[in-house]
Design a protein around this motif. Sequence first.
Motif, PDB file in Angstrom:
ATOM      1  N   VAL A 367       9.400 -13.843 -10.693  1.00 33.77           N
ATOM      2  CA  VAL A 367       8.465 -14.652  -9.906  1.00 33.77           C
ATOM      3  C   VAL A 367       7.852 -13.818  -8.786  1.00 33.77           C
ATOM      4  O   VAL A 367       6.671 -13.961  -8.453  1.00 33.77           O
ATOM      5  N   THR A 368       8.643 -12.922  -8.213  1.00 31.68           N
ATOM      6  CA  THR A 368       8.124 -12.015  -7.184  1.00 31.68           C
ATOM      7  C   THR A 368       6.941 -11.219  -7.714  1.00 31.68           C
ATOM      8  O   THR A 368       5.894 -11.097  -7.052  1.00 31.68           O
ATOM      9  N   GLU A 369       7.091 -10.683  -8.911  1.00 30.42           N
ATOM     10  CA  GLU A 369       6.012  -9.891  -9.504  1.00 30.42           C
ATOM     11  C   GLU A 369       4.812 -10.755  -9.889  1.00 30.42           C
ATOM     12  O   GLU A 369       3.664 -10.307  -9.819  1.00 30.42           O
ATOM     13  N   ILE A 370       5.084 -11.996 -10.293  1.00 31.76           N
ATOM     14  CA  ILE A 370       3.980 -12.915 -10.609  1.00 31.76           C
ATOM     15  C   ILE A 370       3.136 -13.178  -9.361  1.00 31.76           C
ATOM     16  O   ILE A 370       1.898 -13.131  -9.396  1.00 31.76           O
ATOM     17  N   ILE A 371       3.814 -13.432  -8.238  1.00 33.69           N
ATOM     18  CA  ILE A 371       3.113 -13.709  -6.981  1.00 33.69           C
ATOM     19  C   ILE A 371       2.376 -12.469  -6.495  1.00 33.69           C
ATOM     20  O   ILE A 371       1.222 -12.535  -6.064  1.00 33.69           O
ATOM     21  N   LYS A 399      -6.086 -19.871   3.191  1.00 25.19           N
ATOM     22  CA  LYS A 399      -7.281 -20.664   2.881  1.00 25.19           C
ATOM     23  C   LYS A 399      -8.148 -20.060   1.772  1.00 25.19           C
ATOM     24  O   LYS A 399      -8.851 -20.791   1.061  1.00 25.19           O
ATOM     25  N   ILE A 400      -8.095 -18.743   1.615  1.00 23.05           N
ATOM     26  CA  ILE A 400      -9.034 -18.098   0.690  1.00 23.05           C
ATOM     27  C   ILE A 400      -8.325 -17.398  -0.470  1.00 23.05           C
ATOM     28  O   ILE A 400      -8.630 -17.649  -1.637  1.00 23.05           O
ATOM     29  N   VAL A 401      -7.364 -16.537  -0.155  1.00 23.66           N
ATOM     30  CA  VAL A 401      -6.756 -15.703  -1.195  1.00 23.66           C
ATOM     31  C   VAL A 401      -5.767 -16.494  -2.054  1.00 23.66           C
ATOM     32  O   VAL A 401      -5.852 -16.500  -3.289  1.00 23.66           O
ATOM     33  N   ILE A 402      -4.811 -17.170  -1.421  1.00 27.63           N
ATOM     34  CA  ILE A 402      -3.733 -17.836  -2.165  1.00 27.63           C
ATOM     35  C   ILE A 402      -4.243 -18.938  -3.095  1.00 27.63           C
ATOM     36  O   ILE A 402      -3.786 -19.028  -4.246  1.00 27.63           O
ATOM     37  N   PRO A 403      -5.173 -19.824  -2.662  1.00 31.08           N
ATOM     38  CA  PRO A 403      -5.668 -20.843  -3.598  1.00 31.08           C
ATOM     39  C   PRO A 403      -6.245 -20.244  -4.887  1.00 31.08           C
ATOM     40  O   PRO A 403      -6.058 -20.802  -5.972  1.00 31.08           O
ATOM     41  N   GLN A 404      -6.951 -19.132  -4.775  1.00 28.74           N
ATOM     42  CA  GLN A 404      -7.480 -18.484  -5.970  1.00 28.74           C
ATOM     43  C   GLN A 404      -6.364 -17.829  -6.788  1.00 28.74           C
ATOM     44  O   GLN A 404      -6.381 -17.860  -8.022  1.00 28.74           O
ATOM     45  N   ALA A 405      -5.385 -17.261  -6.072  1.00 29.32           N
ATOM     46  CA  ALA A 405      -4.282 -16.587  -6.758  1.00 29.32           C
ATOM     47  C   ALA A 405      -3.428 -17.580  -7.549  1.00 29.32           C
ATOM     48  O   ALA A 405      -2.938 -17.255  -8.636  1.00 29.32           O
ATOM     49  N   ILE A 406      -3.260 -18.792  -7.003  1.00 30.58           N
ATOM     50  CA  ILE A 406      -2.434 -19.796  -7.677  1.00 30.58           C
ATOM     51  C   ILE A 406      -3.001 -20.114  -9.059  1.00 30.58           C
ATOM     52  O   ILE A 406      -2.260 -20.255 -10.036  1.00 30.58           O
ATOM     53  N   ARG A 407      -4.327 -20.220  -9.148  1.00 31.55           N
ATOM     54  CA  ARG A 407      -4.944 -20.505 -10.439  1.00 31.55           C
ATOM     55  C   ARG A 407      -4.633 -19.416 -11.465  1.00 31.55           C
ATOM     56  O   ARG A 407      -4.472 -19.680 -12.655  1.00 31.55           O
ATOM     57  N   VAL A 478      -5.569 -28.437 -11.827  1.00 31.58           N
ATOM     58  CA  VAL A 478      -5.663 -27.522 -10.689  1.00 31.58           C
ATOM     59  C   VAL A 478      -6.951 -26.704 -10.776  1.00 31.58           C
ATOM     60  O   VAL A 478      -7.651 -26.490  -9.776  1.00 31.58           O
ATOM     61  N   ARG A 479      -7.257 -26.211 -11.969  1.00 27.71           N
ATOM     62  CA  ARG A 479      -8.464 -25.385 -12.115  1.00 27.71           C
ATOM     63  C   ARG A 479      -9.724 -26.185 -11.845  1.00 27.71           C
ATOM     64  O   ARG A 479     -10.677 -25.685 -11.248  1.00 27.71           O
ATOM     65  N   ARG A 480      -9.721 -27.442 -12.280  1.00 24.88           N
ATOM     66  CA  ARG A 480     -10.907 -28.272 -12.013  1.00 24.88           C
ATOM     67  C   ARG A 480     -11.006 -28.657 -10.562  1.00 24.88           C
ATOM     68  O   ARG A 480     -12.118 -28.845 -10.028  1.00 24.88           O
TER      69      ARG A 480
END
Length: 481
Positions: A367-371, A399-407, A478-480
């Motif tokens: 999970v560390t590597e996934i994140i 606000k910017i990086v993590i929301p995109q990374a989660i997808r 989530v993607r939508r």
Amino acid sequence: MKTTKVSFFVLSLVLLLVTGLSGWAGAADAESNASKTYVIGTDITFAPFEFQDVNGDFVGIDMDLLDAIAKDQNFKYEIKALGFNAAVQALESNQVDGVIAGMSITDERKQKFDFSDSYFDSGVVMGISANNDTVKSYEDLRGKKVAVKTGTEGYTFAESVASEYGFTIVPFDDSSQMYDDVKTGNSVACFEDFPVLAYGVKQNNGLKIVTKPEKGGSYGFAVSKGQNQELLQMFNDGLMNIKANGEYKRITETYVGENASTPTLGRWELVQKSLPSLFKGLGKTLLYTIVSLFFAFILGLIFGFMKVGQNRFLRGVATVFVDIFRGVPLIVLAFFIYFGIPQALGFTMPLFLAAILTLSLNAGAYVTEIIRGGIQSIDRGQMEAARSLGLPYRKAMMKIVIPQAIRIMIPSFINQMVITLKDTSILSVIGLVELTQSGKIVIARTFASFDIWLTVAIMYLIVIITLTKIADHLEVKVRRG
């Protein structure tokens, strides 16, 4: 300031874990001293000496003898079903007080364990497929493969004559696996203790015996060298008493006598009778998966952000964490945590805790590597643009990086969930009774490998496909969003 907070949080987590381990160990010791309940390790896949019946009760010659002796000597005990090899290691690391598992008394084992008086004399025989009419003696084994179970008299005997008769040994951990290897033709024969193979033949395991019993060893109850001598003495005294009053003869004849029971269930009825224990194992599989993934995500978040942080020392710590727990095979990690650490530090570790630690640390590294991969896949220009507009580093990340990374991370998270669920089966080597181990236990009693493994495979497929579909649905939302 940010580095200090992260370091403090990691240190607190480590201290909490150590404190928890100490508390578990202290509680276990206190309970043992207060109740005087002895923990006995065994292998419940070694019929007719120890196995589980359709009601989930531990039965067999060993189990019934232990119960009769405990009643005669008025002591309490708790059975810990581990498998033979794991039970012996548990005794070495003081995870159990004694072992009764069709364990042969040998000079090598006497160096580590103290044994009771012999409670059963065995002998080794050769078994072949019921349809095989070509193998009748050891001479017919030349150039062929022979299946044996590790840690048994059969294995020792096979080693002693392998070079003389020119056959290759193929080791297995369970008798049922050994029998299946012979039935499928991968091995031409197997060596097994006479009462065990004779019982299996009577239960329609698909084999037949073609040799007379070789002189074998004697079975004994074992404790660690110099420890639990009062338990050993009670076992010997009780054994002598039940032999004198006829209880010993009644127990042995129940399983290996002329009137021993034979199977009467059809294939579908057998599967139906086995479903309750299989569903119980499935429940434990899901429980261990959910709990371990919860802690794995916590570890992944901590070390994932450490790996993408600006502090070189924390990046190094996170890299070491990932390299260790992703590099060590899960089965080795399980043995080290459950047997190695308690033996080195001198405490007893609960099986639940060992299983959760093993799965969490292993999954946490992935999970560390996934994140890390998800965050670093976002174009660096977005962070630079956010900082140029005056946003602090932390706010820009949230606000910017993590929301995109989660997808980007969601498919990998789903994959890790499925992998962890299947990895629970590996922990059967330390005695965890999940779905796979439940299947082994049923097969040890019924020898119906095809029917039970097909049922287990279908159960895994249904659960994994269902979880995957749910996760895919959430991913789309989530993607939508």
